[in-house]
Design a protein around this motif. Sequence first.
Motif, mmCIF file in Angstrom:
data_model
loop_
_atom_site.group_PDB
_atom_site.id
_atom_site.type_symbol
_atom_site.label_atom_id
_atom_site.label_comp_id
_atom_site.label_asym_id
_atom_site.label_seq_id
_atom_site.Cartn_x
_atom_site.Cartn_y
_atom_site.Cartn_z
ATOM 1 N N TYR A 1 0.817 -1.214 0.000
ATOM 2 C CA TYR A 1 0.000 0.000 0.000
ATOM 3 C C TYR A 1 0.852 1.266 0.000
ATOM 4 C CZ TYR A 1 -4.338 -2.578 0.274
ATOM 5 O OH TYR A 1 -5.406 -3.396 -0.030
ATOM 6 N N SER A 2 2.062 1.170 0.510
ATOM 7 C CA SER A 2 2.982 2.294 0.484
ATOM 8 C C SER A 2 3.293 2.671 -0.973
ATOM 9 C CB SER A 2 4.264 1.920 1.229
ATOM 10 O OG SER A 2 5.185 2.964 1.204
ATOM 11 N N LYS A 3 3.534 1.667 -1.801
ATOM 12 C CA LYS A 3 3.804 1.904 -3.223
ATOM 13 C C LYS A 3 2.579 2.465 -3.925
ATOM 14 C CE LYS A 3 7.438 -1.537 -3.728
ATOM 15 N NZ LYS A 3 7.762 -2.903 -4.156
ATOM 16 N N ILE A 4 1.410 1.901 -3.644
ATOM 17 C CA ILE A 4 0.163 2.342 -4.277
ATOM 18 C C ILE A 4 -0.140 3.793 -3.915
ATOM 19 C CG2 ILE A 4 -2.350 2.023 -4.276
ATOM 20 C CD1 ILE A 4 -1.786 -1.022 -3.885
ATOM 21 N N MET A 5 0.052 4.142 -2.637
ATOM 22 C CA MET A 5 -0.319 5.474 -2.139
ATOM 23 C C MET A 5 0.807 6.502 -2.295
ATOM 24 S SD MET A 5 -2.308 4.236 1.325
ATOM 25 C CE MET A 5 -2.942 5.856 1.816
ATOM 26 N N GLY A 6 2.014 6.040 -2.558
ATOM 27 C CA GLY A 6 3.146 6.953 -2.681
ATOM 28 C C GLY A 6 3.556 7.563 -1.345
ATOM 29 N N LEU A 7 3.365 6.816 -0.277
ATOM 30 C CA LEU A 7 3.704 7.277 1.079
ATOM 31 C C LEU A 7 4.638 6.258 1.719
ATOM 32 C CD1 LEU A 7 0.100 8.317 2.120
ATOM 33 C CD2 LEU A 7 1.965 9.869 1.536
ATOM 34 N N LYS A 8 5.759 6.717 2.241
ATOM 35 C CA LYS A 8 6.761 5.795 2.787
ATOM 36 C C LYS A 8 6.964 6.029 4.282
ATOM 37 C CE LYS A 8 10.580 3.138 1.718
ATOM 38 N NZ LYS A 8 10.268 1.911 2.370
ATOM 39 N N PRO A 9 6.681 5.019 5.103
ATOM 40 C CA PRO A 9 6.957 5.162 6.542
ATOM 41 C C PRO A 9 8.453 5.044 6.809
ATOM 42 C CG PRO A 9 6.140 2.960 6.069
ATOM 43 C CD PRO A 9 6.081 3.726 4.778
ATOM 44 N N ALA B 1 -9.438 -8.014 5.355
ATOM 45 C CA ALA B 1 -9.959 -6.723 4.884
ATOM 46 C C ALA B 1 -9.808 -5.653 5.961
ATOM 47 C CB ALA B 1 -11.424 -6.860 4.478
ATOM 48 N N ALA B 2 -9.993 -6.027 7.214
ATOM 49 C CA ALA B 2 -9.838 -5.081 8.324
ATOM 50 C C ALA B 2 -8.363 -4.724 8.522
ATOM 51 C CB ALA B 2 -10.419 -5.668 9.602
ATOM 52 N N VAL B 3 -7.483 -5.708 8.397
ATOM 53 C CA VAL B 3 -6.042 -5.475 8.544
ATOM 54 C C VAL B 3 -5.576 -4.502 7.459
ATOM 55 C CG1 VAL B 3 -3.744 -6.537 8.527
ATOM 56 C CG2 VAL B 3 -5.675 -7.754 9.576
ATOM 57 N N GLU B 4 -6.031 -4.725 6.235
ATOM 58 C CA GLU B 4 -5.662 -3.829 5.136
ATOM 59 C C GLU B 4 -6.158 -2.407 5.407
ATOM 60 O OE1 GLU B 4 -5.458 -6.762 1.273
ATOM 61 O OE2 GLU B 4 -7.407 -5.945 1.841
ATOM 62 N N TYR B 5 -7.362 -2.284 5.950
ATOM 63 C CA TYR B 5 -7.890 -0.953 6.277
ATOM 64 C C TYR B 5 -6.974 -0.244 7.278
ATOM 65 C CZ TYR B 5 -10.220 2.688 8.792
ATOM 66 O OH TYR B 5 -10.459 3.894 9.416
ATOM 67 N N VAL B 6 -6.553 -0.930 8.330
ATOM 68 C CA VAL B 6 -5.699 -0.309 9.343
ATOM 69 C C VAL B 6 -4.365 0.108 8.717
ATOM 70 C CG1 VAL B 6 -4.483 -0.647 11.539
ATOM 71 C CG2 VAL B 6 -6.829 -1.483 11.269
ATOM 72 N N VAL B 7 -3.823 -0.694 7.837
ATOM 73 C CA VAL B 7 -2.570 -0.344 7.162
ATOM 74 C C VAL B 7 -2.756 0.943 6.353
ATOM 75 C CG1 VAL B 7 -0.968 -1.049 5.315
ATOM 76 C CG2 VAL B 7 -1.600 -2.675 7.121
ATOM 77 N N VAL B 8 -3.823 1.015 5.558
ATOM 78 C CA VAL B 8 -4.072 2.216 4.747
ATOM 79 C C VAL B 8 -4.341 3.421 5.648
ATOM 80 C CG1 VAL B 8 -5.685 3.262 3.081
ATOM 81 C CG2 VAL B 8 -4.815 0.939 2.704
ATOM 82 N N HIS B 9 -5.082 3.201 6.734
ATOM 83 C CA HIS B 9 -5.384 4.274 7.697
ATOM 84 C C HIS B 9 -4.092 4.869 8.256
ATOM 85 C CE1 HIS B 9 -8.007 6.003 10.995
ATOM 86 N NE2 HIS B 9 -6.815 6.069 11.570
ATOM 87 N N GLU B 10 -3.189 4.012 8.693
ATOM 88 C CA GLU B 10 -1.938 4.511 9.280
ATOM 89 C C GLU B 10 -1.036 5.153 8.229
ATOM 90 O OE1 GLU B 10 -1.940 4.979 12.330
ATOM 91 O OE2 GLU B 10 -3.616 3.645 12.760
ATOM 92 N N LEU B 11 -1.008 4.603 7.042
ATOM 93 C CA LEU B 11 -0.225 5.236 5.972
ATOM 94 C C LEU B 11 -0.779 6.628 5.653
ATOM 95 C CD1 LEU B 11 0.411 2.218 3.581
ATOM 96 C CD2 LEU B 11 2.179 3.629 4.654
ATOM 97 N N ALA B 12 -2.089 6.778 5.669
ATOM 98 C CA ALA B 12 -2.709 8.082 5.396
ATOM 99 C C ALA B 12 -2.274 9.125 6.431
ATOM 100 C CB ALA B 12 -4.223 7.957 5.352
ATOM 101 N N HIS B 13 -1.947 8.670 7.633
ATOM 102 C CA HIS B 13 -1.480 9.598 8.673
ATOM 103 C C HIS B 13 -0.115 10.212 8.329
ATOM 104 C CE1 HIS B 13 -4.596 9.642 11.612
ATOM 105 N NE2 HIS B 13 -4.547 8.335 11.840
#
Length: 170
Positions: free
Chosen positions: A86-94, A127-139
Motif C-alpha cells: 500500500y505504500s507503493k500504491i499510495m506513494g507514502l513511505k513510513p 480486509a480489516a487489517v488492510e484498512y488499518v494499514v491504509v489508515h496509518e499510511l494516510a497519517h
Amino acid sequence: MNYSVKRSNRKTVGLEITGDGEIIVRAPKRMSDRAIAEFVNKYQHWIDKKLPEAEKRAEKNREIDDNKEGLCRAAREIIPPLVEKYSKIMGLKPTSVKITSAKKRFGSCNSKNSLCFSWRLMAYPTAAVEYVVVHELAHIKHHNHSPAFYALIEKYMPDYRQRQKLLKIN
C-alpha cells in the motif's frame, strides 16, 4: 449492583465499564453516596445494555491472548508486506514498521512517520487489517482525522467504511 467509586476534583459524574466488565463511577469528591447511587440507578438501562458487550469483548480478548504466539508470528509475516504494497500504491513511505503489544489501538503513526501495529490486529479479517494499514499510511500525509484524511483513504480503499465495521463486530 456492584460498582466502585473513584472520587476526584472533577465537576461532573461519569460512568465507565472496563474491558473486564467492572463498573466504575467517577464522581466529584463532594458528591454523596446517595447521589451516586441515584445516578447509577438512572443509567441502569445503559449499564444493562453495555455490560454484556463488555463481557463479550473481554472473552474475545482472552481468546486473542491465548493465541499470542501465532498471532505475533502472523503479524510479522503479513503486516510489513501489506505496508510495502500500500505504500507503493499510495506513494507514502513510513520511516519504520513495528509490531507491538498495544491493547487499545490497532495501529499508530508518530510524528516521525514510524508506523506501529498491534499483533492483536491479526485476529481480525484480512480486509480489516488492510484498512488499518491504509489508515496509518494516510497519517503520514495527514496527522489528523480530517475530511481530507478520510478522502485520501477513500481514494485507495472506497469500501473503507465496511472494513472499519469489521473491527467493531469481531
